[in-house]
Design a protein around this motif. Structure first.
Motif, short mmCIF file in Angstrom:
data_model
loop_
_atom_site.label_atom_id
_atom_site.label_comp_id
_atom_site.label_asym_id
_atom_site.label_seq_id
_atom_site.Cartn_x
_atom_site.Cartn_y
_atom_site.Cartn_z
N CYS A 174 0.86 -1.19 0.00
CA CYS A 174 0.00 0.00 0.00
C CYS A 174 0.89 1.23 0.00
CB CYS A 174 -0.91 0.01 1.22
SG CYS A 174 -1.80 1.59 1.45
N MET A 175 0.73 2.08 -1.00
CA MET A 175 1.46 3.35 -1.07
C MET A 175 0.50 4.49 -0.75
SD MET A 175 3.81 2.65 -4.45
CE MET A 175 2.51 1.73 -5.30
N MET A 176 0.84 5.28 0.26
CA MET A 176 -0.02 6.38 0.69
C MET A 176 0.60 7.72 0.29
SD MET A 176 -1.11 7.57 4.58
CE MET A 176 -1.75 5.97 5.06
N SER A 191 -2.23 0.02 11.49
CA SER A 191 -2.54 -1.21 12.22
C SER A 191 -3.37 -2.16 11.37
CB SER A 191 -3.29 -0.87 13.51
OG SER A 191 -2.50 -0.06 14.37
N PHE A 192 -4.34 -1.62 10.66
CA PHE A 192 -5.21 -2.46 9.83
C PHE A 192 -4.41 -3.13 8.71
CE2 PHE A 192 -8.30 -3.33 6.48
CZ PHE A 192 -9.31 -3.96 7.19
N LEU A 193 -3.52 -2.38 8.08
CA LEU A 193 -2.69 -2.95 7.02
C LEU A 193 -1.74 -4.01 7.57
CD1 LEU A 193 -1.82 0.28 5.00
CD2 LEU A 193 -3.33 -1.58 4.27
N ALA A 194 -1.13 -3.72 8.72
CA ALA A 194 -0.21 -4.69 9.32
C ALA A 194 -0.93 -5.98 9.69
CB ALA A 194 0.45 -4.08 10.55
N ALA A 195 -2.16 -5.85 10.23
CA ALA A 195 -2.93 -7.03 10.62
C ALA A 195 -3.29 -7.89 9.43
CB ALA A 195 -4.20 -6.60 11.36
N ASN A 196 -3.36 -7.27 8.24
CA ASN A 196 -3.72 -8.00 7.04
C ASN A 196 -2.53 -8.19 6.10
OD1 ASN A 196 -6.81 -8.42 7.05
ND2 ASN A 196 -6.54 -6.33 7.76
N SER A 197 -1.33 -8.04 6.66
CA SER A 197 -0.07 -8.35 5.96
C SER A 197 0.17 -7.51 4.72
CB SER A 197 -0.02 -9.84 5.60
OG SER A 197 -0.06 -10.63 6.76
N PHE A 198 -0.23 -6.24 4.77
CA PHE A 198 0.13 -5.29 3.72
C PHE A 198 1.30 -4.45 4.19
CE2 PHE A 198 -4.09 -6.24 2.15
CZ PHE A 198 -3.98 -6.08 0.78
N ARG A 199 2.22 -4.18 3.29
CA ARG A 199 3.35 -3.30 3.60
C ARG A 199 2.96 -1.87 3.24
NH1 ARG A 199 6.72 -5.56 0.65
NH2 ARG A 199 7.28 -4.04 -0.94
N LEU A 200 3.22 -0.92 4.12
CA LEU A 200 2.83 0.47 3.92
C LEU A 200 4.04 1.33 3.61
CD1 LEU A 200 0.78 2.81 4.01
CD2 LEU A 200 1.11 2.89 6.50
N ASN A 201 3.94 2.10 2.52
CA ASN A 201 4.97 3.06 2.16
C ASN A 201 4.34 4.44 2.00
OD1 ASN A 201 6.97 1.06 2.03
ND2 ASN A 201 6.52 0.62 -0.12
N PRO A 215 5.17 10.37 -2.61
CA PRO A 215 4.47 11.49 -3.26
C PRO A 215 3.80 11.06 -4.57
CG PRO A 215 6.81 11.67 -3.70
CD PRO A 215 6.64 10.48 -2.78
N ILE A 216 2.68 10.36 -4.45
CA ILE A 216 1.96 9.86 -5.63
C ILE A 216 0.77 10.76 -5.93
CG2 ILE A 216 2.66 7.46 -5.41
CD1 ILE A 216 0.11 6.94 -3.82
N ALA A 217 0.20 10.61 -7.13
CA ALA A 217 -0.95 11.45 -7.53
C ALA A 217 -2.24 11.05 -6.83
CB ALA A 217 -1.12 11.41 -9.05
N PRO A 218 -2.61 9.75 -6.78
CA PRO A 218 -3.80 9.35 -6.01
C PRO A 218 -3.49 9.41 -4.52
CG PRO A 218 -3.18 7.69 -7.65
CD PRO A 218 -2.02 8.61 -7.50
N ASP A 219 -4.50 9.18 -3.71
CA ASP A 219 -4.27 9.12 -2.26
C ASP A 219 -3.65 7.78 -1.86
OD1 ASP A 219 -5.35 11.69 -1.99
OD2 ASP A 219 -7.39 10.87 -1.87
N PHE A 220 -4.04 6.73 -2.59
CA PHE A 220 -3.48 5.40 -2.34
C PHE A 220 -3.27 4.67 -3.66
CE2 PHE A 220 -5.82 6.32 1.55
CZ PHE A 220 -4.95 5.90 2.56
N ILE A 221 -2.22 3.87 -3.70
CA ILE A 221 -2.05 2.88 -4.76
C ILE A 221 -1.73 1.56 -4.08
CG2 ILE A 221 -0.73 2.09 -6.75
CD1 ILE A 221 -0.12 4.97 -7.44
N PHE A 222 -2.54 0.54 -4.35
CA PHE A 222 -2.30 -0.80 -3.83
C PHE A 222 -1.76 -1.67 -4.97
CE2 PHE A 222 -4.99 0.69 -0.50
CZ PHE A 222 -4.76 -0.12 0.61
N ASN A 223 -0.77 -2.46 -4.65
CA ASN A 223 -0.29 -3.46 -5.59
C ASN A 223 -0.56 -4.82 -4.98
OD1 ASN A 223 1.58 -5.38 -6.96
ND2 ASN A 223 2.12 -3.54 -8.10
N CYS A 224 -1.53 -5.52 -5.57
CA CYS A 224 -1.93 -6.84 -5.07
C CYS A 224 -1.92 -7.82 -6.24
CB CYS A 224 -3.33 -6.80 -4.45
SG CYS A 224 -3.53 -5.62 -3.11
N GLY A 225 -1.19 -8.90 -6.09
CA GLY A 225 -1.18 -9.91 -7.14
C GLY A 225 -0.70 -9.40 -8.47
N GLY A 226 0.19 -8.41 -8.45
CA GLY A 226 0.72 -7.86 -9.70
C GLY A 226 -0.17 -6.83 -10.35
#
Length: 247
Positions: A31-33, A51-61, A64-75
């Protein structure tokens, strides 16, 4: 990985295939914030997200991206705009941003925190005022920000699972096609008198196709396989004859 926990029911997002379990891979994704978005939120909400991301095994970075979040899941990359405070008097920026980002991201969602009826009515009026196309991007209204982020993670994970299933289906189809091609190759080559499965497999590994055999020289076959000179001559002659008949 822990199941997503939620205090609300959503018949679509509560589908079992959208949940992350401890039997899944070690990392569910990244997860990129957006750093600017982060600085605009209350620290307690950022702590909840972490905490929510850690509990669900997502790595948080934080980047400075254009959207508020970008998730990379399964490629697969899935982008999100997350409006945590809806200002009825200033909505043009939200829709302008959504229109701009939908041209940059194939998978874009806009999550809106609309806890009051007035805010919900304001969103509906604005949606048609700014001539948004249905589903481009998809807008996801929620009643509180925690619910909103849970939905964001579930959407991202579900998109990743779907992508992985598509890849597996494609690989399976390609594998089946490869097996069928090999079976056809073996059947054609072993139909030649004096050529057995061992010879056919040797030719498949060295050349790989009937067309390749037709173009190969006797010397090349002798160099790359353990076929005898007589069998090499026989197979070249018979394959050339078969390809002429097919033409």
């Amino acid at each position: 990985m822990a199941n997503f926990k939620s205090g609300y029911a959503d018949p679509v997002l509560e589908n079992p295939c959208s949940k992350v379990t401890k039997s899944s891979a070690v990392s569910a994704g990244v997860c990129m914030m957006n750093t600017i978005w982060r600085d605009q939120q209350h620290p307690s909400f950022i702590n909840f997200i972490s905490s929510f991301l850690a509990a669900n095994s997502f790595r948080l970075n934080f980047v400075p991206i254009a959207p508020d979040f970008i998730f990379n899941c399964g490629g697969l990359s899935v982008a999100f705009i997350f409006v945590t405070k809806w200002d009825c008097g200033n909505v043009e920026t939200i829709f302008s941003r959504a229109k701009k980002l939908k041209a940059q991201f194939a998978h874009l969602y806009v999550t809106l925190n609309l806890p009051t009826r007035d805010q919900n009515d304001s969103f509906l009026c604005s949606y048609f005022k700014y001539e948004m196309q249905l589903g481009r991007p998809t807008f996801v209204p929620v009643q509180d920000i925690e619910m909103g982020f849970e939905k964001i993670v579930k959407i991202a994970h579900s998109c990743g699972v779907s992508k992985q299933q598509e890849v597996k289906t494609k690989l399976k189809a390609e594998r089946n096609q490869s097996v069928q091609q090999l079976e056809n190759f073996i059947r054609v080559v072993t139909s030649i008198p004096g050529i057995d499965n061992h010879d056919a497999n040797a030719l498949n590994q060295a050349i790989g196709s009937i067309e390749g055999i037709a173009k190969a020289s006797k010397e090349y076959i002798l160099e790359t396989t353990d076929l005898s000179a007589d069998n090499a001559e026989t197979i070249i002659r018979q394959i050339l004859l078969k390809t002429r008949i097919d033409i």
